[in-house]
Design a protein around this motif. Sequence first.
Motif, mmCIF file in Angstrom:
data_model
loop_
_atom_site.group_PDB
_atom_site.id
_atom_site.type_symbol
_atom_site.label_atom_id
_atom_site.label_comp_id
_atom_site.label_asym_id
_atom_site.label_seq_id
_atom_site.Cartn_x
_atom_site.Cartn_y
_atom_site.Cartn_z
ATOM 1 N N MET A 56 0.823 -1.201 0.000
ATOM 2 C CA MET A 56 0.000 0.000 0.000
ATOM 3 C C MET A 56 0.865 1.262 0.000
ATOM 4 N N VAL A 57 0.297 2.336 -0.556
ATOM 5 C CA VAL A 57 1.052 3.587 -0.655
ATOM 6 C C VAL A 57 1.065 4.348 0.661
ATOM 7 N N LYS A 58 2.166 5.026 0.843
ATOM 8 C CA LYS A 58 2.366 5.903 1.991
ATOM 9 C C LYS A 58 3.144 7.104 1.473
ATOM 10 N N ALA A 59 2.771 8.287 1.888
ATOM 11 C CA ALA A 59 3.506 9.492 1.507
ATOM 12 C C ALA A 59 4.835 9.494 2.252
ATOM 13 N N MET A 60 5.923 9.564 1.500
ATOM 14 C CA MET A 60 7.246 9.602 2.123
ATOM 15 C C MET A 60 8.262 10.178 1.148
ATOM 16 N N ASP A 61 9.457 10.407 1.638
ATOM 17 C CA ASP A 61 10.547 10.921 0.816
ATOM 18 C C ASP A 61 10.929 9.871 -0.219
ATOM 19 N N TYR A 62 10.857 10.233 -1.491
ATOM 20 C CA TYR A 62 11.317 9.356 -2.564
ATOM 21 C C TYR A 62 12.386 10.112 -3.342
ATOM 22 N N TYR A 63 13.633 9.926 -2.918
ATOM 23 C CA TYR A 63 14.795 10.535 -3.558
ATOM 24 C C TYR A 63 14.651 12.048 -3.709
ATOM 25 N N VAL A 69 4.504 6.277 -2.105
ATOM 26 C CA VAL A 69 5.376 5.143 -2.372
ATOM 27 C C VAL A 69 4.725 3.883 -1.802
ATOM 28 N N ALA A 70 4.652 2.822 -2.621
ATOM 29 C CA ALA A 70 4.068 1.562 -2.159
ATOM 30 C C ALA A 70 5.089 0.800 -1.316
ATOM 31 N N LEU A 71 4.649 0.350 -0.137
ATOM 32 C CA LEU A 71 5.521 -0.378 0.786
ATOM 33 C C LEU A 71 4.986 -1.788 0.990
ATOM 34 N N PHE A 72 5.864 -2.776 0.836
ATOM 35 C CA PHE A 72 5.511 -4.185 1.004
ATOM 36 C C PHE A 72 5.606 -4.526 2.484
ATOM 37 N N LYS A 73 4.492 -4.963 3.065
ATOM 38 C CA LYS A 73 4.421 -5.263 4.495
ATOM 39 C C LYS A 73 3.767 -6.617 4.715
ATOM 40 N N MET A 74 3.946 -7.155 5.906
ATOM 41 C CA MET A 74 3.245 -8.378 6.296
ATOM 42 C C MET A 74 2.678 -8.190 7.689
ATOM 43 N N GLU A 141 5.761 -10.642 -5.197
ATOM 44 C CA GLU A 141 6.726 -9.571 -5.463
ATOM 45 C C GLU A 141 5.993 -8.248 -5.607
ATOM 46 N N LYS A 142 6.448 -7.247 -4.869
ATOM 47 C CA LYS A 142 5.895 -5.901 -5.033
ATOM 48 C C LYS A 142 6.360 -5.343 -6.370
ATOM 49 N N ASN A 143 5.486 -4.595 -7.013
ATOM 50 C CA ASN A 143 5.838 -3.992 -8.294
ATOM 51 C C ASN A 143 6.598 -2.685 -8.082
ATOM 52 N N ILE A 144 6.778 -1.921 -9.125
ATOM 53 C CA ILE A 144 7.528 -0.665 -9.119
ATOM 54 C C ILE A 144 7.029 0.267 -7.999
ATOM 55 N N TRP A 145 7.843 1.197 -7.580
ATOM 56 C CA TRP A 145 7.643 2.011 -6.378
ATOM 57 C C TRP A 145 6.274 2.657 -6.253
ATOM 58 N N PHE A 146 5.644 3.050 -7.358
ATOM 59 C CA PHE A 146 4.365 3.753 -7.250
ATOM 60 C C PHE A 146 3.154 2.827 -7.417
ATOM 61 N N SER A 147 3.387 1.560 -7.715
ATOM 62 C CA SER A 147 2.290 0.619 -7.948
ATOM 63 C C SER A 147 1.976 -0.196 -6.704
ATOM 64 N N GLU A 148 0.697 -0.373 -6.436
ATOM 65 C CA GLU A 148 0.271 -1.172 -5.294
ATOM 66 C C GLU A 148 0.097 -2.646 -5.658
ATOM 67 N N ASP A 149 0.401 -2.996 -6.884
ATOM 68 C CA ASP A 149 0.238 -4.380 -7.331
ATOM 69 C C ASP A 149 1.271 -5.313 -6.701
ATOM 70 N N ILE A 150 0.834 -6.560 -6.516
ATOM 71 C CA ILE A 150 1.689 -7.654 -6.061
ATOM 72 C C ILE A 150 1.610 -8.735 -7.136
ATOM 73 N N THR A 151 2.755 -9.180 -7.621
ATOM 74 C CA THR A 151 2.786 -10.256 -8.609
ATOM 75 C C THR A 151 2.880 -11.587 -7.882
ATOM 76 N N VAL A 152 1.969 -12.489 -8.208
ATOM 77 C CA VAL A 152 1.905 -13.819 -7.607
ATOM 78 C C VAL A 152 2.391 -14.816 -8.660
ATOM 79 N N GLU A 153 3.385 -15.626 -8.299
ATOM 80 C CA GLU A 153 3.922 -16.622 -9.233
ATOM 81 C C GLU A 153 3.989 -17.975 -8.546
#
Length: 188
Positions: A56-63, A69-74, A141-153
């Motif tokens: 899910m996205v969270k507003a934070m410093d991105y460079y 920015v989407a952050l992968f959490k459990m 796998e989390k996708n690129i920094w701005f995407s909330e998608d998760i790839t399932v393989e």
Amino acid sequence: MKQIDVRFSASDMAEIKGMVGKKLVKYKCDPFEFSTSVYGIVGVAFEDMAFAFTNMVKAMDYYGEQEDVALFKMERTPFSNIQSLVQNQTMVETPVESIVAEVLVVNEQQQLFERGEKTYEVLVTRGIIFKFEDGHELSFEKNIWFSEDITVEKGYDLIQRFTPTTEFEEGWSGDLRGECSREVISVK
């Protein structure tokens, strides 16, 4: 130089250690449409515990810029609490019924250089791979920094299907240069 660490925490790693040797009964996610990427959440159920993996996205410093920015959490949670983030969407449950032999946590070190000087270092968890006793694997796998998608393989040697680190490195120009390296942590 600014360092940002958004990898799985020590308590997350302890939870992952507790998954080894247990039967992963099933996982659930939104139905696959055009790819095996799903929006924002995947749930896994063991015989005695369940976890939600979110991106899910969270507003934070991105460079140097404030970005979403989407952050992968459990998070450990009852399996029944894991619901689609898409309104009126029913998640699909897929049986696994396999013992986890090993879990691979895929971390990246993303660095930004401006005129040759390192200005940012971001440590991020890119994904997780469950390796089962019979040799097959399941990965998220989390996708690129701005995407909330998760790839399932599902399959074998799934680390080879993860997005190459060069994707991060190719996104810079002018006086900016990106470097990315990957560390795969084996939890047995």
